[in-house]
Design a protein around this motif. Structure first.
Motif, PDB file in Angstrom:
ATOM      1  N   GLY A  62       0.840  -1.339   0.005  1.00 50.12           N
ATOM      2  CA  GLY A  62      -0.160  -0.058   0.043  1.00 50.12           C
ATOM      3  C   GLY A  62       0.807   1.297  -0.337  1.00 50.12           C
ATOM      4  N   GLU A  63       0.248   2.407  -0.039  1.00 51.02           N
ATOM      5  CA  GLU A  63       0.859   3.618   0.080  1.00 51.02           C
ATOM      6  C   GLU A  63       1.198   3.864   1.575  1.00 51.02           C
ATOM      7  N   HIS A  64       2.413   4.041   1.690  1.00 54.43           N
ATOM      8  CA  HIS A  64       2.881   4.547   3.283  1.00 54.43           C
ATOM      9  C   HIS A  64       3.986   5.564   3.114  1.00 54.43           C
ATOM     10  N   ASP A  65       4.282   6.186   4.433  1.00 50.43           N
ATOM     11  CA  ASP A  65       5.680   6.748   4.421  1.00 50.43           C
ATOM     12  C   ASP A  65       6.892   5.845   4.935  1.00 50.43           C
ATOM     13  N   PHE A  66       7.800   5.474   3.934  1.00 46.80           N
ATOM     14  CA  PHE A  66       8.597   4.430   4.293  1.00 46.80           C
ATOM     15  C   PHE A  66      10.200   5.146   4.727  1.00 46.80           C
ATOM     16  N   ALA A  67      10.055   6.021   5.509  1.00 48.55           N
ATOM     17  CA  ALA A  67      11.060   6.687   6.079  1.00 48.55           C
ATOM     18  C   ALA A  67      11.817   5.755   6.935  1.00 48.55           C
ATOM     19  N   ALA A  68      11.322   4.774   7.607  1.00 50.24           N
ATOM     20  CA  ALA A  68      12.025   3.760   8.632  1.00 50.24           C
ATOM     21  C   ALA A  68      12.894   2.881   7.415  1.00 50.24           C
ATOM     22  N   PHE A  69      12.272   2.880   6.213  1.00 56.58           N
ATOM     23  CA  PHE A  69      12.921   1.678   5.517  1.00 56.58           C
ATOM     24  C   PHE A  69      13.960   2.524   4.493  1.00 56.58           C
ATOM     25  N   CYS A  70      14.544   3.711   4.768  1.00 56.75           N
ATOM     26  CA  CYS A  70      15.387   4.268   3.849  1.00 56.75           C
ATOM     27  C   CYS A  70      16.842   4.911   4.845  1.00 56.75           C
ATOM     28  N   ALA A  71      17.859   4.334   3.810  1.00 57.65           N
ATOM     29  CA  ALA A  71      19.172   4.717   4.421  1.00 57.65           C
ATOM     30  C   ALA A  71      19.595   6.191   4.320  1.00 57.65           C
ATOM     31  N   ILE A 100      12.112 -12.982  -2.608  1.00 61.24           N
ATOM     32  CA  ILE A 100      11.307 -12.033  -2.109  1.00 61.24           C
ATOM     33  C   ILE A 100      11.096 -11.051  -3.367  1.00 61.24           C
ATOM     34  N   THR A 101       9.752 -10.843  -3.727  1.00 65.64           N
ATOM     35  CA  THR A 101       9.494  -9.918  -5.046  1.00 65.64           C
ATOM     36  C   THR A 101       8.948  -8.756  -4.339  1.00 65.64           C
ATOM     37  N   VAL A 102       9.503  -7.543  -4.966  1.00 65.71           N
ATOM     38  CA  VAL A 102       8.797  -6.185  -4.508  1.00 65.71           C
ATOM     39  C   VAL A 102       8.501  -5.523  -5.739  1.00 65.71           C
ATOM     40  N   LEU A 103       7.135  -4.963  -6.086  1.00 63.54           N
ATOM     41  CA  LEU A 103       6.665  -4.279  -7.050  1.00 63.54           C
ATOM     42  C   LEU A 103       6.258  -2.889  -6.471  1.00 63.54           C
ATOM     43  N   GLY A 104       6.771  -1.763  -7.028  1.00 58.69           N
ATOM     44  CA  GLY A 104       6.010  -0.541  -6.340  1.00 58.69           C
ATOM     45  C   GLY A 104       6.442   0.604  -7.427  1.00 58.69           C
ATOM     46  N   ASN A 105       5.953   1.876  -7.071  1.00 57.02           N
ATOM     47  CA  ASN A 105       5.847   2.833  -7.995  1.00 57.02           C
ATOM     48  C   ASN A 105       7.106   3.562  -7.865  1.00 57.02           C
ATOM     49  N   GLY A 106       7.794   3.198  -7.111  1.00 58.39           N
ATOM     50  CA  GLY A 106       9.399   3.750  -6.816  1.00 58.39           C
ATOM     51  C   GLY A 106       9.831   3.482  -5.564  1.00 58.39           C
ATOM     52  N   PHE A 107      11.178   3.505  -5.351  1.00 65.81           N
ATOM     53  CA  PHE A 107      11.958   2.920  -4.115  1.00 65.81           C
ATOM     54  C   PHE A 107      12.804   3.932  -3.528  1.00 65.81           C
ATOM     55  N   LEU A 108      13.147   4.109  -2.397  1.00 67.35           N
ATOM     56  CA  LEU A 108      13.868   5.021  -1.581  1.00 67.35           C
ATOM     57  C   LEU A 108      15.372   4.309  -1.646  1.00 67.35           C
ATOM     58  N   TYR A 109      16.448   5.242  -1.153  1.00 68.15           N
ATOM     59  CA  TYR A 109      17.755   4.563  -1.199  1.00 68.15           C
ATOM     60  C   TYR A 109      17.930   3.434  -0.307  1.00 68.15           C
ATOM     61  N   MET A 110      18.244   2.269  -0.561  1.00 65.56           N
ATOM     62  CA  MET A 110      18.421   1.197   0.070  1.00 65.56           C
ATOM     63  C   MET A 110      16.861   0.326   0.570  1.00 65.56           C
ATOM     64  N   MET A 111      15.950   0.803   0.139  1.00 71.52           N
ATOM     65  CA  MET A 111      14.321   0.582   0.758  1.00 71.52           C
ATOM     66  C   MET A 111      14.198  -0.760   0.704  1.00 71.52           C
ATOM     67  N   ALA A 127       5.134   2.968  11.076  1.00 68.35           N
ATOM     68  CA  ALA A 127       4.562   4.194  11.614  1.00 68.35           C
ATOM     69  C   ALA A 127       5.567   4.727  12.404  1.00 68.35           C
ATOM     70  N   SER A 128       6.644   4.302  12.835  1.00 64.11           N
ATOM     71  CA  SER A 128       7.567   5.105  13.671  1.00 64.11           C
ATOM     72  C   SER A 128       8.381   6.168  12.771  1.00 64.11           C
ATOM     73  N   ARG A 129       8.689   5.768  11.462  1.00 62.74           N
ATOM     74  CA  ARG A 129       9.455   6.730  10.551  1.00 62.74           C
ATOM     75  C   ARG A 129      10.899   6.572  11.088  1.00 62.74           C
ATOM     76  N   ASP A 130      11.186   5.419  12.082  1.00 62.98           N
ATOM     77  CA  ASP A 130      12.526   5.517  12.462  1.00 62.98           C
ATOM     78  C   ASP A 130      13.280   4.325  12.075  1.00 62.98           C
TER      79      ASP A 130
END
Length: 106
Positions: A11-20, A46-57, A83-86
């Motif tokens: 889904g659409e989320h803030d993936f800040a916790a999964f960004c280097a 593990i297969t990941v399909l998305g609209n874009g990815f963050l650095y090291m996500m 949810a923590s964005r940490d």
């Protein structure tokens, strides 16, 4: 357990916790369209399909899912991490070995 954890990230989320650190993205909101975990003999795919990815996500997602698979983290904790964005709460960054970019579509 890994697939249950993976479903928390779809889904659409803030993936800040999964960004280097070091990424140049203006926003950490991304949409993961599909995230699947399948056993193939002794390997886990593990297969990941998305609209874009963050650095090291993707590598951080994989490292976190491996922690779940090893029983070091519950699947429900992945929702809390998101949810923590940490970044410090997520799992380790998976090594690049075994990571393959299969296709890019525009």
């Amino acid at each position: 357990a890994m697939q249950a954890a993976a479903s928390e990230l779809v889904g659409e989320h803030d993936f800040a916790a999964f960004c280097a650190a070091g990424g140049a993205a203006r926003t950490s909101v991304r949409e993961v369209l599909e995230l699947s975990v399948e056993r193939r003999g002794e390997l886990i795919e593990i297969t990941v399909l998305g609209n874009g990815f963050l650095y090291m996500m993707v590598r951080i997602i994989v490292g976190t899912l491996v922690e779940v698979g090893r029983g070091r983290m519950s699947p429900a904790r992945v929702r809390e991490i998101l949810a923590s964005r940490d970044r410090t709460r997520a799992g380790p960054t998976a090594p690049p070995r075994g990571l393959a970019l299969i296709r890019v579509e525009y």
